[in-house]
Design an enzyme around this catalytic site. Structure first.
Site, PDB file in Angstrom:
ATOM      1  CD  GLU A   1      95.905  63.917  32.724  1.00 24.69           C
ATOM      2  OE1 GLU A   1      95.594  65.124  32.595  1.00 24.69           O
ATOM      3  OE2 GLU A   1      96.962  63.526  33.253  1.00 24.69           O
ATOM      4  CE  LYS A   2      85.068  64.256  27.967  1.00 21.72           C
ATOM      5  NZ  LYS A   2      84.398  62.973  27.956  1.00 21.72           N
TER       6      LYS A   2
ATOM      7  CG  HIS B   1      89.132  59.783  20.033  1.00 17.53           C
ATOM      8  ND1 HIS B   1      87.947  60.392  19.686  1.00 17.53           N
ATOM      9  CD2 HIS B   1      88.821  58.923  21.039  1.00 17.53           C
ATOM     10  CE1 HIS B   1      86.969  59.918  20.432  1.00 17.53           C
ATOM     11  NE2 HIS B   1      87.463  59.031  21.267  1.00 17.53           N
TER      12      HIS B   1
HETATM   13  P1  AMP Z   1      86.042  57.089  23.981  1.00 16.08           P
HETATM   14  O1  AMP Z   1      86.027  56.893  22.507  1.00 16.08           O
HETATM   15  O2  AMP Z   1      85.162  58.198  24.447  1.00 16.08           O
HETATM   16  O3  AMP Z   1      85.903  55.820  24.750  1.00 16.08           O
HETATM   17  O4  AMP Z   1      87.507  57.622  24.309  1.00 16.08           O
HETATM   18  C1  AMP Z   1      88.655  56.899  23.947  1.00 16.08           C
HETATM   19  C2  AMP Z   1      89.851  57.500  24.657  1.00 16.08           C
HETATM   20  O5  AMP Z   1      89.988  58.863  24.253  1.00 16.08           O
HETATM   21  C3  AMP Z   1      89.677  57.509  26.182  1.00 16.08           C
HETATM   22  O6  AMP Z   1      90.925  57.182  26.789  1.00 16.08           O
HETATM   23  C4  AMP Z   1      89.277  58.919  26.463  1.00 16.08           C
HETATM   24  O7  AMP Z   1      89.635  59.364  27.753  1.00 16.08           O
HETATM   25  C5  AMP Z   1      90.071  59.675  25.407  1.00 16.08           C
HETATM   26  N1  AMP Z   1      89.471  60.991  25.163  1.00 16.08           N
HETATM   27  C6  AMP Z   1      88.183  61.269  24.835  1.00 16.08           C
HETATM   28  N2  AMP Z   1      87.988  62.602  24.744  1.00 16.08           N
HETATM   29  C7  AMP Z   1      89.186  63.174  25.018  1.00 16.08           C
HETATM   30  C8  AMP Z   1      89.640  64.533  25.099  1.00 16.08           C
HETATM   31  N3  AMP Z   1      88.828  65.563  24.875  1.00 16.08           N
HETATM   32  N4  AMP Z   1      90.938  64.745  25.416  1.00 16.08           N
HETATM   33  C9  AMP Z   1      91.780  63.711  25.659  1.00 16.08           C
HETATM   34  N5  AMP Z   1      91.422  62.408  25.595  1.00 16.08           N
HETATM   35  C10 AMP Z   1      90.138  62.152  25.286  1.00 16.08           C
END
Ligand code: AMP
Length: 282
Positions: free
Chosen positions: A152-153, A34
């Site tokens: 992109e994860k 994030h």
């Molecule tokens: P989440 O809180 O899991 O919904 O993620 C919020 C944003 O952070 C989403 O766009 C995810 O794809 C991105 N994200 C989560 N983990 C990673 C990571 N390891 N690397 C890059 N972006 C991430």
């Protein structure tokens, strides 16, 4: 940094900070992945003559969880999240509660992005992408971003949002950011902290096996054979279930018959009761 919890507070604060809005939607339990999205947003904000603002939202969106237990055990840590946002240079953090996002009168109106939502994650998490597309569209309307940042994860999620924005003419520029990994290769995820200590060392094998799979396909191995090989090895590594290992076209997400530009290997597998997803380029 302004912390706001209602749509009204958000618009009041946004009026005070004119210029482009750089929006990073999250579900909290923030980590280095994030932070890289927020830092990219900060860099773009600072490169812009008009400055503007970086807005982070933190909302654990129950409608995208197909598994109630997954929603209940999803890690939450607001104090640490706020610290990370502040350190990364965010201007506004929007933390709505369930009532803000889904008040009693909400009838369940949904955004559904057909086709691209159906396979892979969509097959194993019914309704997941409707929940994602709907909450992202609601957050877009609440925060009126000029730019929105996604990782992109979650490759399929990126493609679903991209399709939604194109199909519905949403006036936002999407920025996709590379996956941030632990030193051992494991893609950083909020769910990683739920991994039992004795299973954690095996978790990076997901990245290792799909990287090998991509490599084999590049060298001419039939994609279906390479997928099966990767899934077999993951089972042998200690993954309890392998939902899919799929060599696909990076845009349409349709299975490929051989290596081609933009292709990816997508995968989801569980270890120690935690479901992990990852993807790599071919
Ligand atoms: P989440 O809180 O899991 O919904 O993620 C919020 C944003 O952070 C989403 O766009 C995810 O794809 C991105 N994200 C989560 N983990 C990673 C990571 N390891 N690397 C890059 N972006 C991430």
């Amino acid at each position: 940094m302004h912390v706001v919890r209602t749509a009204t507070e958000l618009s009041q604060v946004q009026v005070m900070i004119p210029g482009p809005v750089h929006f990073v939607p999250t579900m909290g339990a923030l980590h280095a992945g994030h932070a890289s999205l927020i830092s990219t947003a900060v860099k773009n904000r600072d490169a812009d003559r008009d400055q503007g603002s970086v807005l982070v939202s933190i909302f654990v969106n129950k409608t995208q969880f197909n598994d109630k237990k997954d929603f209940e055990t999803y890690p939450r840590n607001e104090a640490a999240d706020l610290k990370l946002c502040e350190m990364a240079g965010a201007d506004i953090v929007f933390i709505p509660d369930d009532d803000q996002m889904y008040p009693d009168e909400y009838l369940g109106t949904e955004v559904c992005v057909p086709g691209i939502s159906k396979e892979w994650e969509g097959r194993f998490r019914p309704g997941h992408f409707n929940g994602v597309a709907t909450v992202v569209m609601k957050l877009f309307h609440l925060s009126l971003p000029d730019y929105a940042y996604f990782g992109e994860k979650d490759w399929q999620q990126c493609r679903v949002i991209e399709r939604m924005v194109a199909d519905l003419n949403v006036p936002v520029y999407l920025v996709f950011c590379p996956t941030v990994r632990e030193q051992d290769g494991l893609a950083i995820s909020s769910r990683n902290q739920l991994l039992p200590a004795d299973e954690r060392p095996k978790a990076p094998m997901l990245f290792a096996r799909i990287s090998q799979c991509a490599d084999d396909i590049r060298k001419g191995t039939d994609p279906r054979a390479a997928e099966l090989e990767a899934a077999d090895r993951l089972h042998a590594d200690g993954f309890t279930s392998v939902d899919y290992v799929a060599a696909v076209d990076g845009s349409s997400l349709a299975p490929i018959e051989g290596a081609k530009p933009g292709a990816r290997v997508l995968a989801a597998a569980s270890i120690g009761g935690v479901r992990l997803i990852d993807n790599v380029p071919i």
